[in-house]
Write a protein that holds these residues in place. Structure first.
Motif, PDB file in Angstrom:
ATOM      1  N   ALA A   3       8.049   1.249  -0.672  1.00  0.00           N
ATOM      2  CA  ALA A   3       7.828   1.194  -2.119  1.00  0.00           C
ATOM      3  C   ALA A   3       7.380  -0.206  -2.539  1.00  0.00           C
ATOM      4  CB  ALA A   3       9.099   1.587  -2.859  1.00  0.00           C
ATOM      5  N   TYR A   4       7.945  -1.221  -1.898  1.00  0.00           N
ATOM      6  CA  TYR A   4       7.568  -2.610  -2.197  1.00  0.00           C
ATOM      7  C   TYR A   4       6.098  -2.856  -1.872  1.00  0.00           C
ATOM      8  CZ  TYR A   4       7.920  -7.770  -2.021  1.00  0.00           C
ATOM      9  OH  TYR A   4       7.747  -9.120  -2.211  1.00  0.00           O
ATOM     10  N   VAL A   5       5.668  -2.398  -0.715  1.00  0.00           N
ATOM     11  CA  VAL A   5       4.260  -2.545  -0.325  1.00  0.00           C
ATOM     12  C   VAL A   5       3.358  -1.807  -1.302  1.00  0.00           C
ATOM     13  CG1 VAL A   5       2.545  -1.908   1.420  1.00  0.00           C
ATOM     14  CG2 VAL A   5       4.701  -2.968   2.117  1.00  0.00           C
ATOM     15  N   GLY A   6       3.755  -0.608  -1.688  1.00  0.00           N
ATOM     16  CA  GLY A   6       2.957   0.166  -2.644  1.00  0.00           C
ATOM     17  C   GLY A   6       2.810  -0.544  -3.974  1.00  0.00           C
ATOM     18  N   ARG A   7       3.890  -1.179  -4.410  1.00  0.00           N
ATOM     19  CA  ARG A   7       3.837  -1.908  -5.682  1.00  0.00           C
ATOM     20  C   ARG A   7       2.920  -3.126  -5.588  1.00  0.00           C
ATOM     21  NH1 ARG A   7       7.278  -5.897  -7.688  1.00  0.00           N
ATOM     22  NH2 ARG A   7       8.919  -5.484  -6.144  1.00  0.00           N
ATOM     23  N   LEU A   8       3.003  -3.851  -4.476  1.00  0.00           N
ATOM     24  CA  LEU A   8       2.144  -5.025  -4.304  1.00  0.00           C
ATOM     25  C   LEU A   8       0.675  -4.633  -4.164  1.00  0.00           C
ATOM     26  CD1 LEU A   8       4.311  -7.200  -1.869  1.00  0.00           C
ATOM     27  CD2 LEU A   8       4.017  -7.479  -4.332  1.00  0.00           C
ATOM     28  N   ALA A   9       0.424  -3.512  -3.490  1.00  0.00           N
ATOM     29  CA  ALA A   9      -0.962  -3.039  -3.356  1.00  0.00           C
ATOM     30  C   ALA A   9      -1.526  -2.645  -4.717  1.00  0.00           C
ATOM     31  CB  ALA A   9      -1.016  -1.860  -2.391  1.00  0.00           C
ATOM     32  N   GLN A  10      -0.705  -2.011  -5.535  1.00  0.00           N
ATOM     33  CA  GLN A  10      -1.158  -1.633  -6.865  1.00  0.00           C
ATOM     34  C   GLN A  10      -1.413  -2.860  -7.728  1.00  0.00           C
ATOM     35  OE1 GLN A  10      -1.897   1.630  -7.985  1.00  0.00           O
ATOM     36  NE2 GLN A  10      -2.893   0.297  -9.491  1.00  0.00           N
ATOM     37  N   LYS A  31       6.531  -4.738   6.906  1.00  0.00           N
ATOM     38  CA  LYS A  31       5.697  -3.797   7.652  1.00  0.00           C
ATOM     39  C   LYS A  31       4.752  -3.054   6.712  1.00  0.00           C
ATOM     40  CE  LYS A  31       5.953   0.114  10.863  1.00  0.00           C
ATOM     41  NZ  LYS A  31       4.970  -0.467  11.794  1.00  0.00           N
ATOM     42  N   GLY A  32       3.482  -3.040   7.075  1.00  0.00           N
ATOM     43  CA  GLY A  32       2.480  -2.312   6.305  1.00  0.00           C
ATOM     44  C   GLY A  32       1.834  -3.097   5.186  1.00  0.00           C
ATOM     45  N   TYR A  33       2.311  -4.319   4.941  1.00  0.00           N
ATOM     46  CA  TYR A  33       1.794  -5.079   3.808  1.00  0.00           C
ATOM     47  C   TYR A  33       0.313  -5.406   3.971  1.00  0.00           C
ATOM     48  CZ  TYR A  33       0.803  -9.088   0.812  1.00  0.00           C
ATOM     49  OH  TYR A  33       0.213  -9.955  -0.076  1.00  0.00           O
ATOM     50  N   PHE A  34      -0.060  -6.017   5.079  1.00  0.00           N
ATOM     51  CA  PHE A  34      -1.450  -6.454   5.215  1.00  0.00           C
ATOM     52  C   PHE A  34      -2.438  -5.301   5.362  1.00  0.00           C
ATOM     53  CE2 PHE A  34       0.140 -10.827   5.886  1.00  0.00           C
ATOM     54  CZ  PHE A  34      -0.699 -11.453   4.965  1.00  0.00           C
ATOM     55  N   PRO A  35      -2.108  -4.216   6.073  1.00  0.00           N
ATOM     56  CA  PRO A  35      -3.028  -3.075   6.041  1.00  0.00           C
ATOM     57  C   PRO A  35      -3.262  -2.536   4.630  1.00  0.00           C
ATOM     58  CG  PRO A  35      -1.550  -2.853   7.897  1.00  0.00           C
ATOM     59  CD  PRO A  35      -1.058  -4.030   7.099  1.00  0.00           C
ATOM     60  N   ALA A  36      -2.216  -2.561   3.804  1.00  0.00           N
ATOM     61  CA  ALA A  36      -2.366  -2.098   2.419  1.00  0.00           C
ATOM     62  C   ALA A  36      -3.255  -3.042   1.615  1.00  0.00           C
ATOM     63  CB  ALA A  36      -0.993  -1.969   1.760  1.00  0.00           C
ATOM     64  N   MET A  37      -3.102  -4.343   1.817  1.00  0.00           N
ATOM     65  CA  MET A  37      -3.946  -5.309   1.115  1.00  0.00           C
ATOM     66  C   MET A  37      -5.402  -5.196   1.579  1.00  0.00           C
ATOM     67  SD  MET A  37      -1.728  -6.739  -0.870  1.00  0.00           S
ATOM     68  CE  MET A  37      -0.750  -5.224  -0.780  1.00  0.00           C
ATOM     69  N   LYS A  38      -5.587  -5.016   2.891  1.00  0.00           N
ATOM     70  CA  LYS A  38      -6.945  -4.882   3.421  1.00  0.00           C
ATOM     71  C   LYS A  38      -7.616  -3.629   2.865  1.00  0.00           C
ATOM     72  CE  LYS A  38     -10.447  -5.823   6.229  1.00  0.00           C
ATOM     73  NZ  LYS A  38     -10.299  -5.799   7.696  1.00  0.00           N
ATOM     74  N   ALA A  39      -6.844  -2.560   2.702  1.00  0.00           N
ATOM     75  CA  ALA A  39      -7.398  -1.319   2.159  1.00  0.00           C
ATOM     76  C   ALA A  39      -7.911  -1.514   0.737  1.00  0.00           C
ATOM     77  CB  ALA A  39      -6.343  -0.212   2.198  1.00  0.00           C
ATOM     78  N   VAL A  40      -7.188  -2.291  -0.057  1.00  0.00           N
ATOM     79  CA  VAL A  40      -7.639  -2.571  -1.420  1.00  0.00           C
ATOM     80  C   VAL A  40      -8.931  -3.391  -1.389  1.00  0.00           C
ATOM     81  CG1 VAL A  40      -7.069  -3.692  -3.608  1.00  0.00           C
ATOM     82  CG2 VAL A  40      -5.295  -2.450  -2.355  1.00  0.00           C
ATOM     83  N   CYS A  41      -8.980  -4.381  -0.503  1.00  0.00           N
ATOM     84  CA  CYS A  41     -10.194  -5.189  -0.373  1.00  0.00           C
ATOM     85  C   CYS A  41     -11.385  -4.315   0.012  1.00  0.00           C
ATOM     86  CB  CYS A  41     -10.000  -6.285   0.668  1.00  0.00           C
ATOM     87  SG  CYS A  41      -8.813  -7.563   0.197  1.00  0.00           S
ATOM     88  N   GLU A  42     -11.194  -3.438   0.964  1.00  0.00           N
ATOM     89  CA  GLU A  42     -12.287  -2.572   1.415  1.00  0.00           C
ATOM     90  C   GLU A  42     -12.707  -1.599   0.324  1.00  0.00           C
ATOM     91  OE1 GLU A  42     -10.647  -0.889   4.969  1.00  0.00           O
ATOM     92  OE2 GLU A  42     -11.460  -2.496   6.248  1.00  0.00           O
ATOM     93  N   LYS A  43     -11.763  -1.158  -0.458  1.00  0.00           N
ATOM     94  CA  LYS A  43     -12.067  -0.247  -1.567  1.00  0.00           C
ATOM     95  C   LYS A  43     -13.090  -0.861  -2.512  1.00  0.00           C
ATOM     96  CE  LYS A  43      -9.749   1.941  -5.553  1.00  0.00           C
ATOM     97  NZ  LYS A  43      -8.422   2.161  -6.214  1.00  0.00           N
TER      98      LYS A  43
END
Length: 459
Positions: free
Chosen positions: A189-196, A230-242
């Protein structure tokens, strides 16, 4: 008549005083001062001296280079040492990166990374010149030069120069579980919030205006080893790629084996578009840093037929490259990254066993041989000490005194940019269990005696 008395002509951080310790010699993980102290360097300088201070192989490599080619202009010539170091760095990324720029300081490397990112978008078949905004993180530190200060958020070092620096960056929350996770919130949930939050910032700025998201893979001196969950940087990279933006990772402090893999991102299930490394690259035997560029960006830049409008006198310096190459070969040949993992687990256990029970130690975090101890007034509320107490500076000063003789890398601002005291422990890769035991003992005495004195004076 000339006098032998030092005139203190060299300007340090302070106009009125200079460091009290005059280092006369160094060996292993110790620095010997002119007044007889034998200081245990528990921080490798600033996470730099990863091989200790007297590695004869590196010294000889620098001497050999000095004798053959001490310097040549990087725009006119090439040298074997610089070519070989670049090859080593590219190969160390398993083929993901295909070019390396060799430079001097970490700040310098960050500046080059920003310029490369901007150049990439300017040289596309359909150029995107509007992409000039960078998104960084709260509490980050990326260097002292003006472009790097634009990204950084180490307030005491940035605020005096705000009027000088470009206003083309903004910040989102750092990934810092100790300070950032909400009660009852799990890591997913923390990663999801930071990605958003990052996604929202792209939209606020205008997604077509963003050049890159820039982050330290593991937080450095300003945040006190803030660790990605865990999962933080893949989530950030996904936003960048978006949104078609780049991911730039700053591993000047946490990279080159310091956190248990040669590159810290290799533990994060992500590959950066641009990588910045330094400090441990040359282990202090020469000033050297590097910028590594993903093969996809290189292919695009080469296809444009245009050049990179950048050049500096000491880029690809032969002596610096020779030192860096020798250091990295030793780390590889002696399997020191594995040693970092082993010694890191021992250091973690000893640190937590001895210091975490202390009523004012709020958190101990890190990875490999890269650890931070953060102090709080109250563990339950995580309330920091008032900035005016300068607790972190008191810890460092006591550590340097006769009878303690341990160097601790101190900093503040880990809570809100002003308050929040911590220090880093990041010893050389050659540290032994006996060395770690000594580090823990000296560190504990510094912490306990500092608080004893502080609390007595406050009573």
């Amino acid at each position: 008549m000339a006098s032998n008395v030092p005139k203190n002509s060299l300007l340090y951080k302070n106009f009125h005083k200079h460091p009290a310790a005059l280092v006369e010699s160094a060996s292993g993980i110790y620095l010997r001062t002119s007044d007889g102290r034998n200081i245990l360097d528990a921080t490798s300088g600033a996470a730099v001296a990863c091989l200790g201070y007297d590695n004869q192989q590196v010294q000889q490599a620098v001497i050999d280079q000095l004798r053959s080619v001490p310097y040549c202009h990087p725009g006119f010539y090439k040298t074997q040492s610089a070519e070989a170091l670049a090859d080593f760095l590219v190969e160390s990324t398993s083929g993901f990166m295909s070019k390396a720029v060799l430079c001097g300081s970490g700040s310098e490397a960050v500046e080059i990374a920003l310029k490369l990112a901007k150049t990439y978008f300017s040289h596309l078949t359909t150029p995107e010149p509007e992409r000039s905004h960078f998104i960084a993180r709260v509490g980050a530190w990326h260097g002292a030069t003006l472009g790097a200060l634009t990204l950084g958020d180490f307030k005491v070092r940035k605020e005096p120069f705000v009027q000088l620096i470009p206003q083309n960056s903004s910040r989102v929350s750092a990934c810092s579980a100790y300070r950032g996770m909400r009660p009852g919130e799990d890591e997913k949930a923390y990663v999801g919030r930071l990605a958003q939050e990052l996604d929202d910032e792209f939209q606020r700025v205008g997604s077509k205006n963003v050049c890159a998201f820039v982050a330290e893979t593991v937080g450095g001196s300003a945040s006190g080893c803030a660790m990605p969950v865990k999962g933080y940087f893949p989530a950030m990279k996904a936003v960048c790629e978006k949104y078609g933006a780049l991911l730039i990772l700053d591993e000047v402090m946490c990279g080159m084996g310091r956190t248990g893999s040669l590159h810290a991102w290799q533990q994060e299930d992500v590959v950066p578009d641009i990588l910045v490394v330094g400090k441990g690259l040359g282990a202090g035997y020469a000033p050297v840093s590097a910028v590594l560029v993903h093969s996809a960006l290189v292919d695009s830049l080469q296809a444009s037929g245009k050049s990179f409008a950048h050049g500096q006198t000491y880029m690809a310096h032969p002596q610096a490259a020779a030192a860096g190459l020798a250091v990295q070969r030793i780390i590889k040949d002696e399997n020191l990254v594995e040693r970092v993992r082993i010694m890191g687990r021992y250091l973690e256990r000893k640190l937590k066993d001895r210091l975490l029970p202390h009523q004012h130690v709020g958190d101990i975090r890190g990875r490999g041989l890269f650890w931070a101890v953060e102090f709080v007034m109250d563990k339950a509320s995580k309330t920091p000490f008032p900035p005016g107490w300068e607790l972190h500076a008191k810890m460092h000063s006591r550590g340097m005194e006769k009878g303690y003789e341990i160097a601790l890398f101190n900093a503040n601002g880990s809570c809100d940019g002003y308050s929040g005291d911590h220090f880093l422990i990041c010893p050389p890769f050659v540290v032994t269990e006996e060395d770690i035991d000594e580090i823990i003992d000296r560190t504990a005495r510094v912490v306990e005696d500092t608080f004893d004195e502080l609390l007595k004076s406050a009573a």
